[in-house]
Design an enzyme around this catalytic site. Structure first.
Site, mmCIF file in Angstrom:
data_model
loop_
_atom_site.group_PDB
_atom_site.id
_atom_site.type_symbol
_atom_site.label_atom_id
_atom_site.label_comp_id
_atom_site.label_asym_id
_atom_site.label_seq_id
_atom_site.Cartn_x
_atom_site.Cartn_y
_atom_site.Cartn_z
ATOM 1 N N GLY A 1 0.828 -1.198 0.000
ATOM 2 C CA GLY A 1 0.000 0.000 0.000
ATOM 3 C C GLY A 1 0.861 1.247 0.000
ATOM 4 C CG PHE B 1 -9.347 13.190 10.898
ATOM 5 C CD1 PHE B 1 -9.907 13.444 12.137
ATOM 6 C CD2 PHE B 1 -9.551 11.952 10.321
ATOM 7 C CE1 PHE B 1 -10.657 12.470 12.796
ATOM 8 C CE2 PHE B 1 -10.293 10.971 10.960
ATOM 9 C CZ PHE B 1 -10.847 11.233 12.211
ATOM 10 N NE ARG C 1 -12.577 6.915 13.527
ATOM 11 C CZ ARG C 1 -12.004 7.206 12.362
ATOM 12 N NH1 ARG C 1 -12.724 7.692 11.367
ATOM 13 N NH2 ARG C 1 -10.701 6.998 12.178
ATOM 14 C CB THR D 1 -2.597 -0.787 7.964
ATOM 15 O OG1 THR D 1 -2.194 -0.037 6.806
ATOM 16 C CG2 THR D 1 -3.034 0.164 9.071
ATOM 17 C CD GLU E 1 -4.885 1.355 4.410
ATOM 18 O OE1 GLU E 1 -3.932 1.516 5.184
ATOM 19 O OE2 GLU E 1 -5.361 2.262 3.711
ATOM 20 C CG ASN F 1 -2.588 -1.468 2.248
ATOM 21 O OD1 ASN F 1 -3.385 -0.598 1.933
ATOM 22 N ND2 ASN F 1 -1.543 -1.236 3.030
ATOM 23 C CE LYS G 1 5.200 8.442 4.423
ATOM 24 N NZ LYS G 1 4.733 9.281 3.291
ATOM 25 C CE1 TYR H 1 3.171 -5.236 2.200
ATOM 26 C CE2 TYR H 1 5.543 -5.403 2.564
ATOM 27 C CZ TYR H 1 4.370 -4.659 2.578
ATOM 28 O OH TYR H 1 4.415 -3.344 2.965
ATOM 29 C CE LYS I 1 -14.196 14.665 11.980
ATOM 30 N NZ LYS I 1 -14.213 14.855 13.453
#
Length: 304
Positions: free
Chosen positions: A191, A280, A275, A202, A251, A204, A197, A262, A278
């Site tokens: 990904g 940010f 949730r 995660t 992810e 993918n 960072k 991988y 969104k």
């Protein structure tokens, strides 16, 4: 141990008399399983439990499918089905109801008992229904058993209802009807590595393009890799905070272990919606939200 499932394409000539479950069985939900249970129970009378269905349609369903062909086959085998016969829709769509019963059920499958849902249609232009099926089968000494409409806690059990629940962010309610958690299967792929960072690397996971996509957002989830279960936070969607190509991604951040994995095959099961997606204002705000997601997921999954 689940016995191997014999998978054949139609045209097919059965070697033994059969009890046949008819349907597309997207989701293989509670009502579907009632139909299949009937065919499996006939094995004690010397009939081979068989599912006759269609291959994934050449044209993708508008909303996608709840289960892939591979997933269906695994569920059928676990339920006790011994033969899975898959037909191209084009190969049978022009058969009249009489031809379908004679050529497919009687001659090809050697059916002695047939099981289907209350709304089953067949034959050219879907002219056949459960009443014509019973009438035509009676002439050939084939018994027909019809499963009536089923509900669960007031909810109609159907693939449409399950998709509606998943679209609204209710995976637990969908699970009751599916008899299992809604899942995705795919390889772990490379990904953008944004998670690294942010301190939350995660996995993918590729998405089958034919799969139905539930509500975009963040979920508490289970991820199976090489058969081992891991608790995870899952993001499904288009990552609105990060400018990209609008591609839908799946992810997963594993809560207890790390590694890139991988090329490994992963199965993701949705536990609870946390949730919506969104946008940010900054990566710092996104990082704070992810940390909150992780905390919520840990608490939820601890209870499982």
């Amino acid at each position: 141990m689940v016995k191997p499932l014999k998978i054949e394409n139609y045209p097919f000539l059965s070697e033994t008399p059969t009890a046949v479950a008819l349907g597309f069985f997207d989701g293989v939900h509670l009502a579907h399983r009632e139909i299949i249970k009937g065919a499996v129970s006939a094995e004690s009378r010397g009939l081979t439990p068989t599912v006759f269905t269609f291959k994934t349609l050449a044209k993708k369903a508008p909303s996608g499918e709840l289960t892939t062909e591979k997933e269906k086959a695994e569920i059928f085998a676990a339920l006790g089905v011994k033969q899975l016969i898959k037909a191209d829709f084009e190969s049978v769509k022009n058969l009249s109801p009489e031809e379908f019963v004679r050529d497919v059920l009687a001659d090809s499958l050697k059916a002695k008992k047939v099981f289907c849902g209350y709304n089953y249609r067949f034959g050219k232009n879907a002219e056949g229904d459960i009443f014509s099926l019973a009438h035509l089968c009676q002439k050939l000494d084939i018994e027909v058993f019809v499963t009536e409409e089923m509900t669960e806690k007031g909810e109609k059990i159907s693939s449409t209802e399950i998709k509606s629940l998943l679209s609204e962010g209710f995976p637990k309610k969908a699970e009751r009807l599916l008899c299992d958690k809604y899942s995705f299967e795919g390889r772990v792929i490379h990904g953008a590595k944004l998670g690294r960072k942010l301190g939350t690397p995660t996995l993918n996971i590729e998405i089958d393009e034919r799969k139905f996509l539930p509500r975009f957002g963040v979920y508490a989830a289970e991820v199976f890799i090489e058969g081992k279960k891991h608790s995870a936070v899952l993001n499904l969607g288009k990552k609105p905070t990060v400018k990209g190509d609008e591609k839908v991604t799946l992810e997963a951040y594993l809560l207890e272990v790390s590694g890139d994995f991988y090329g490994d095959f992963a199965k993701v099961r949705l536990v609870e919606f946390l949730r919506d997606e969104k946008k940010f204002e900054s990566l710092e705000a996104l990082k704070a939200a992810i940390e909150n997601d992780i905390s919520k997921a840990r608490e939820l999954l601890k209870q499982k």
